[in-house]
Design an enzyme around this catalytic site. Structure first.
Site, mmCIF file in Angstrom:
data_model
loop_
_atom_site.group_PDB
_atom_site.id
_atom_site.type_symbol
_atom_site.label_atom_id
_atom_site.label_comp_id
_atom_site.label_asym_id
_atom_site.label_seq_id
_atom_site.Cartn_x
_atom_site.Cartn_y
_atom_site.Cartn_z
ATOM 1 N N ASP A 30 73.470 -24.889 -92.574
ATOM 2 C CA ASP A 30 74.214 -25.900 -93.332
ATOM 3 C C ASP A 30 74.038 -27.280 -92.693
ATOM 4 O OD1 ASP A 30 75.973 -27.336 -94.826
ATOM 5 O OD2 ASP A 30 77.773 -26.191 -94.268
ATOM 6 N N ASN A 42 74.777 -30.268 -93.902
ATOM 7 C CA ASN A 42 75.803 -31.296 -94.120
ATOM 8 C C ASN A 42 77.224 -30.751 -93.966
ATOM 9 O OD1 ASN A 42 75.959 -29.755 -96.384
ATOM 10 N ND2 ASN A 42 75.847 -31.446 -97.853
ATOM 11 N N ASP A 53 79.138 -28.443 -95.359
ATOM 12 C CA ASP A 53 80.065 -28.270 -96.488
ATOM 13 C C ASP A 53 80.340 -26.788 -96.758
ATOM 14 O OD1 ASP A 53 77.654 -27.460 -97.548
ATOM 15 O OD2 ASP A 53 77.727 -28.751 -99.320
ATOM 16 N N ASP A 55 71.560 -25.552 -96.945
ATOM 17 C CA ASP A 55 70.804 -26.547 -97.709
ATOM 18 C C ASP A 55 69.402 -26.726 -97.131
ATOM 19 O OD1 ASP A 55 71.292 -28.207 -95.428
ATOM 20 O OD2 ASP A 55 73.290 -28.619 -96.246
ATOM 21 N N ASP A 63 60.234 -13.603 -109.823
ATOM 22 C CA ASP A 63 61.478 -12.850 -109.993
ATOM 23 C C ASP A 63 61.400 -11.923 -111.203
ATOM 24 O OD1 ASP A 63 64.379 -12.542 -109.382
ATOM 25 O OD2 ASP A 63 64.604 -13.367 -111.391
ATOM 26 N N GLU A 117 58.350 -9.344 -107.444
ATOM 27 C CA GLU A 117 59.491 -8.437 -107.323
ATOM 28 C C GLU A 117 59.179 -7.250 -108.225
ATOM 29 O OE1 GLU A 117 64.297 -8.045 -107.765
ATOM 30 O OE2 GLU A 117 63.206 -9.288 -109.172
HETATM 31 C C1 GLC Z 1 66.148 -10.530 -109.219
HETATM 32 C C2 GLC Z 1 66.821 -11.215 -108.040
HETATM 33 C C3 GLC Z 1 68.303 -10.979 -108.144
HETATM 34 C C4 GLC Z 1 68.776 -11.605 -109.434
HETATM 35 C C5 GLC Z 1 68.008 -11.040 -110.623
HETATM 36 C C6 GLC Z 1 68.243 -11.833 -111.874
HETATM 37 O O1 GLC Z 1 66.340 -9.153 -109.191
HETATM 38 O O2 GLC Z 1 66.284 -10.741 -106.840
HETATM 39 O O3 GLC Z 1 68.987 -11.525 -107.054
HETATM 40 O O4 GLC Z 1 70.139 -11.378 -109.586
HETATM 41 O O5 GLC Z 1 66.606 -11.082 -110.399
HETATM 42 O O6 GLC Z 1 67.575 -13.054 -111.810
#
Ligand code: GLC
Length: 584
Positions: free
Chosen positions: A69, A71, A73, A77, A248, A308
């Site tokens: 972190d 800053n 908060d 970041d 993703d 993924e």
């Molecule tokens: C992927 C990400 C997960 C997210 C999902 C929806 O599985 O790793 O964290 O919630 O996609 O975007």
């Protein structure tokens, strides 16, 4: 186990005649590790074995909300990340994958993107991003971004336009359909995050499709304009210096245009929905066409695409590399994360499978969706030793590892105990069966000061009590710590040709207690022996068949405090790690 449910949803010598004294081991405790000098080729170059930069790089996942972190908060970041790149370089990390840091309403903590070409003010600015890339160059740490390809936020301007009327030019950028009747969604598809995957829109009287939360409407990848806009997003970031993307939820990119109902399966999921086989809304063949095209764009920047990729078996994983190695360079092998017990037989099977498949293996132990390895493999009393054992396993087999932040210090899951403390929406929807993913996303433990040195403000998630002992500052001072073990094994990996390019040769394949293998590089090899039990073991190695008749082991790294005997009868302490060099 809880995370497995989510996972399923998402995918669905020595010769006996010449025994030598192995000698007193060089304990990791006695030496202060120094920063790695990597043998890895630079971006755009290949080494003598034809390997590219990402094949020898060590990747590390940063969850920006929780890493550092800058800053104060209470939320991490980009300035915070930039300030820790020297630490990461010193650890032996070559590239970081930052989970989404783009503008977002943060319903799914960044996986609901409302602008792909900017930085969320909570994390900083584009100028901060550029400074971080600059610092990355200085520290030789490449930056990989997360590309949320399947869906946007419902607050993205594309969706706001799309939902404004049925005639809007962006209507077809998302998946809109009439229902089967009043309150009747178009089909039986359920969201990966629970309940119907269709959300009714009162204004335009249609449903839209969301594979995840309703606030994450799916993009319509069959529309060429969507494709063009998304490809341009990758170009935007390549121009800013990123070295690749983690894609993703790629499995979910396409849906059957006829919207056929998925076949149901017995039982219910953790949200109480009838189970189903996601054959019409996951892993459609069209995904591969998009991957091939994304790869062409990536190749222009010598960039890497990580996927993924939740796959039920190695054959499906292999498909993601592409028939001609022209799709993802690094589809993640999540089958490895599902072993979930210290089983030499299971790990042997997984390693051999991916190595024999011909694809470049990509290993992870955990991530922001998977319980931390420290808890999954730990037995409650030898967790630190087991954390080193697991590091020695996945950082010495062939392939590219992706570490998860905090793994190197033995960070543990800190799961919420009361539903009112849960931040991750799936934990609220699925409580108590599904507690959500907060536990594996807690702040990085930098020191033993308040909030583990992450922030002077109250962090968004609580740090576990173990931060007092398991933190970077404390572990840096202890030569026997998990952190220094990671540094040593990563240094070995970077500096040793056999560790990088040596052929994987499994040993003693019927041994149910010790996992052992060679990494053979010509006349030289590295022998790795890992005791996966809480008892002492004494494996014997006859390596004459591998051409090492009189191997004369030289210990490179061990966790053991006593001598290790001979290769004819190697003394392995409980959960002991033994890594030695042998020569012909
Ligand atoms: C992927 C990400 C997960 C997210 C999902 C929806 O599985 O790793 O964290 O919630 O996609 O975007």
């Amino acid at each position: 186990m809880r995370r497995l449910t989510l996972v399923l949803l998402l995918c669905l010598s020595l010769s006996s005649a010449h025994a030598q004294q192995a000698g007193k081991p060089k304990s990791t405790r006695s030496k202060a590790p120094t920063a790695s000098t990597s043998l890895a080729p630079k971006r755009g170059q290949t080494d003598a074995h034809g390997h590219q930069w990402w094949q020898h790089a060590v990747f590390y996942e940063v969850y920006p909300r929780s890493f550092a972190d800058g800053n104060n908060d209470g939320f991490g970041d980009l300035k915070g990340i930039a300030s820790k790149l020297a630490y990461l370089h010193d650890l032996g990390v070559d590239a970081i994958w930052i989970t989404p840091c783009f503008p977002s309403p943060q319903v799914d903590f960044g996986y609901d993107v409302s602008d792909y070409e900017n930085i969320d003010p909570q994390y900083g600015t584009l100028a901060d991003f550029d400074s971080m890339v600059k610092e990355g160059k200085k520290q030789q740490v490449e930056i990989i971004l997360d590309f949320v390809v399947n869906h946007t936020s419902d607050k993205h301007k594309w969706f706001i336009e799309s939902r404004s009327s049925r005639n809007n030019p962006k209507r077809d950028w998302y998946v809109w359909r009439d229902g089967k009747g009043p309150d009747q969604p178009p089909n039986n598809w359920i969201s990966i995050f629970g309940h119907s995957a269709w959300k009714w829109d009162e204004a335009t009287k249609q449903f839209y499709y969301h594979a995840f939360y309703p606030e994450q409407p799916d993009l319509n990848w069959r529309n060429p304009a969507v494709k063009k806009a998304m490809f341009n997003v990758t170009r935007f970031w390549y121009q800013r210096g990123v070295a690749g993307f983690r894609l993703d939820a790629v499995d979910t990119l396409f849906e059957d245009p006829g919207l056929k109902d998925n076949p149901t399966k017995p039982g219910t999921n953790q949200y109480g929905d009838q189970n189903q086989d996601r054959i019409y809304n996951a892993k459609l063949p069209e995904v591969h066409d998009v991957l091939k095209e994304l790869r062409k764009v990536a190749d222009q920047s010598h960039a890497v695409l990580i996927g993924e990729t939740w796959t039920p078996d190695l054959a499906s994983l292999k498909e993601y590399y592409g028939e001609h190695d022209n799709e993802l360079q690094m589809p993640m092998d999540f089958l490895f994360t599902q072993v979930n017990r210290l089983s030499p037989a299971e790990f042997r099977k997984q390693i051999a499978g991916v190595v024999d498949s011909g694809g470049w293996p990509v290993y992870v132990l955990s991530n922001h969706d998977i319980r931390r390895a420290y808890n999954r493999y730990g037995d409650g009393s030898h967790n630190d030793a087991i954390a080193k054992l697991m590091a020695a396993l996945y950082l010495t087999i062939p392939g590219t590892p992706i570490m998860y932040y905090g793994e190197e210090i033995g960070m543990e899951n800190n799961d919420p105990t009361r539903v009112e403390d849960v931040k991750d929406p799936i934990g609220k929807i699925g409580w108590p069966k599904e507690k959500g993913r907060d536990g594996e996303r807690t702040p990085m433990q930098w020191n033993d000061a308040e909030n583990a040195g992450f922030s002077t403000a109250k962090p968004w998630l609580p740090v576990p009590a173990s931060y007092k002992t398991h933190n970077v500052a404390t572990e840096q001072k202890d030569p026997d710590s998990i952190l220094n073990f990671y540094r040593n094994v990563l240094k070995l990996r970077h500096d040793d040709e056999a560790m990088l390019d040596g052929k994987y040769v499994p040993l003693n394949e019927t041994d149910n207690n010790v996992l052992s293998f060679l990494r053979v590089d010509g006349d030289r090899a590295i022998l790795v022996a890992l005791n996966m039990t809480g008892e002492k073991q004494k494996p014997a190695f006859d390596l004459s068949a591998q051409g090492f008749g009189n191997p004369q082991p030289k210990v490179l790294l061990t966790t053991m405090k006593s001598g290790s005997g001979t290769l004819k009868a190697l003394d392995l302490e409980p959960f002991g790690v033994y890594i030695a060099e042998i020569k012909k």
